[in-house]
Design an enzyme around this catalytic site. Structure first.
Site, PDB file in Angstrom:
ATOM      1  N   LYS A  46      -4.586  22.931  70.564  1.00  0.00           N
ATOM      2  CA  LYS A  46      -5.863  22.569  70.697  1.00  0.00           C
ATOM      3  C   LYS A  46      -6.549  24.007  71.152  1.00  0.00           C
ATOM      4  O   LYS A  46      -7.606  24.113  70.309  1.00  0.00           O
ATOM      5  CB  LYS A  46      -6.158  21.769  72.166  1.00  0.00           C
ATOM      6  CG  LYS A  46      -5.394  20.513  72.154  1.00  0.00           C
ATOM      7  CD  LYS A  46      -5.847  19.635  73.301  1.00  0.00           C
ATOM      8  CE  LYS A  46      -5.264  20.224  74.726  1.00  0.00           C
ATOM      9  NZ  LYS A  46      -3.721  20.139  74.750  1.00  0.00           N
TER      10      LYS A  46
ATOM     11  N   ARG B 248      -8.505  14.101  80.276  1.00  0.00           N
ATOM     12  CA  ARG B 248      -7.186  13.936  80.315  1.00  0.00           C
ATOM     13  C   ARG B 248      -6.831  12.287  80.933  1.00  0.00           C
ATOM     14  O   ARG B 248      -5.762  11.882  80.794  1.00  0.00           O
ATOM     15  CB  ARG B 248      -6.354  14.997  80.909  1.00  0.00           C
ATOM     16  CG  ARG B 248      -6.048  16.216  80.341  1.00  0.00           C
ATOM     17  CD  ARG B 248      -5.025  16.860  80.905  1.00  0.00           C
ATOM     18  NE  ARG B 248      -4.055  17.952  80.456  1.00  0.00           N
ATOM     19  CZ  ARG B 248      -4.163  19.117  79.855  1.00  0.00           C
ATOM     20  NH1 ARG B 248      -5.437  19.693  79.888  1.00  0.00           N
ATOM     21  NH2 ARG B 248      -3.280  19.555  79.440  1.00  0.00           N
TER      22      ARG B 248
ATOM     23  N   ARG C 203       5.999  29.376  73.017  1.00  0.00           N
ATOM     24  CA  ARG C 203       4.769  30.187  73.526  1.00  0.00           C
ATOM     25  C   ARG C 203       5.126  30.842  75.006  1.00  0.00           C
ATOM     26  O   ARG C 203       4.775  31.854  75.677  1.00  0.00           O
ATOM     27  CB  ARG C 203       3.665  28.892  73.849  1.00  0.00           C
ATOM     28  CG  ARG C 203       2.429  29.443  74.474  1.00  0.00           C
ATOM     29  CD  ARG C 203       1.350  28.413  74.455  1.00  0.00           C
ATOM     30  NE  ARG C 203       1.664  27.312  75.210  1.00  0.00           N
ATOM     31  CZ  ARG C 203       0.813  26.289  75.302  1.00  0.00           C
ATOM     32  NH1 ARG C 203      -0.105  26.108  74.571  1.00  0.00           N
ATOM     33  NH2 ARG C 203       1.133  25.380  76.115  1.00  0.00           N
TER      34      ARG C 203
ATOM     35  N   ARG D  53       3.630  32.194  79.833  1.00  0.00           N
ATOM     36  CA  ARG D  53       2.920  31.172  80.512  1.00  0.00           C
ATOM     37  C   ARG D  53       4.069  30.317  81.533  1.00  0.00           C
ATOM     38  O   ARG D  53       4.927  29.684  80.942  1.00  0.00           O
ATOM     39  CB  ARG D  53       2.220  30.331  79.541  1.00  0.00           C
ATOM     40  CG  ARG D  53       1.534  29.252  80.237  1.00  0.00           C
ATOM     41  CD  ARG D  53       0.566  28.582  79.321  1.00  0.00           C
ATOM     42  NE  ARG D  53       0.324  27.271  79.583  1.00  0.00           N
ATOM     43  CZ  ARG D  53      -0.578  26.330  79.208  1.00  0.00           C
ATOM     44  NH1 ARG D  53      -1.382  26.664  78.095  1.00  0.00           N
ATOM     45  NH2 ARG D  53      -0.546  25.138  79.557  1.00  0.00           N
TER      46      ARG D  53
ATOM     47  N   ARG E 196       5.016  17.136  81.520  1.00  0.00           N
ATOM     48  CA  ARG E 196       3.766  17.189  80.900  1.00  0.00           C
ATOM     49  C   ARG E 196       3.650  16.201  79.812  1.00  0.00           C
ATOM     50  O   ARG E 196       2.741  15.771  79.502  1.00  0.00           O
ATOM     51  CB  ARG E 196       3.493  18.633  80.399  1.00  0.00           C
ATOM     52  CG  ARG E 196       3.192  19.408  81.540  1.00  0.00           C
ATOM     53  CD  ARG E 196       3.341  21.097  81.159  1.00  0.00           C
ATOM     54  NE  ARG E 196       2.369  21.424  80.150  1.00  0.00           N
ATOM     55  CZ  ARG E 196       2.573  22.711  79.466  1.00  0.00           C
ATOM     56  NH1 ARG E 196       3.687  23.275  79.810  1.00  0.00           N
ATOM     57  NH2 ARG E 196       1.455  23.109  78.724  1.00  0.00           N
TER      58      ARG E 196
END
Ligand code: AMP
Length: 203
Positions: A14, A91, A130, A136, A147
């Site tokens: 995204k 969401r 990532r 992160r 998630r």
């Protein structure tokens, strides 16, 4: 004015595709994840609350999240004048209904929802990468699993919600970044009349 939602599971690209859309169409970007991470870094009250949910891979409660977005829209009214890419919001169905009201009261609406479809194995692989590259905190395997579970149970019903409104553009989100963007651009050009009329310099 053109308002888009970029929709998809965590790790579906995204943020990356938002950057492309911004440079192509001159839109503003609102990433609720980024807004929350900024609050966490600045150790605000909201940041402390958000951190307890984000670190477990859970969603921030709808009423709080809606207030956060409302605050962003109120503090930067020029965003909605030009057009926004909503990234990471909505969401839940509750949030989608709240977004509709927020935009209606500002005389605008969502024109299209871009749904990036990527399978779970690929999502996990991307998020682990990532995590290594950016540090992160929620890109670790336990949080990633939560998630994805939250995405499948609470967020993916939005696909049907926006299909029902005739706004959903299903895009194959796997493979090369440029190829994915080409698919998005083609789908929007074919089905969103506002896109061809839209000129960021006139707004
Ligand atoms: P993102 O950067 O969009 O992947 O968001 C990171 C985390 O922030 C999510 O896993 C949630 O915990 C939280 N978050 C971001 N946007 C929302 C939202 N619209 N509703 C609830 N929680 C959110």
């Amino acid at each position: 004015m053109l308002n888009l939602v970029i929709f998809g599971a965590p790790g579906s690209g995204k943020g990356t595709q938002s950057e492309r859309l911004i440079s192509k169409y001159g839109l503003h970007h609102i990433s609720t994840g980024e807004v929350l991470r900024k609050h966490i870094a600045e150790k605000t009250e909201l940041g402390k609350i958000a951190d307890t949910y984000i670190s477990k891979g859970q969603l921030i409660p709808d009423d709080l999240m809606v207030r956060v977005l409302e605050h962003v829209l109120d503090s930067e009214p020029e965003l909605v004048k030009k057009g926004v890419i909503f990234d990471g919001f909505p969401r839940t169905i509750e949030q989608a209904k709240a977004l509709k009201k927020m935009l209606e009261s500002r005389n605008t609406k969502i024109h299209a929802v871009i749904g990036l479809e990527v399978d779970d194995d690929e999502l996990v692989r991307r998020m682990l990468n990532r995590g290594k590259e950016t540090g992160r905190a929620d890109d670790n395997i336990d949080t990633i699993k939560n998630r994805l579970e939250v995405y499948h149970t609470q967020t993916s019903p939005l696909r049907e919600y926006y299909q029902g409104e005739g706004k959903y553009h299903s895009i194959d989100g796997s493979g090369d970044i440029n190829g994915i963007f080409e698919r998005i651009h083609k789908s929007l050009t074919e089905r969103v009349p506002e896109l061809t009329e839209y000129n960021p310099d006139n707004d």
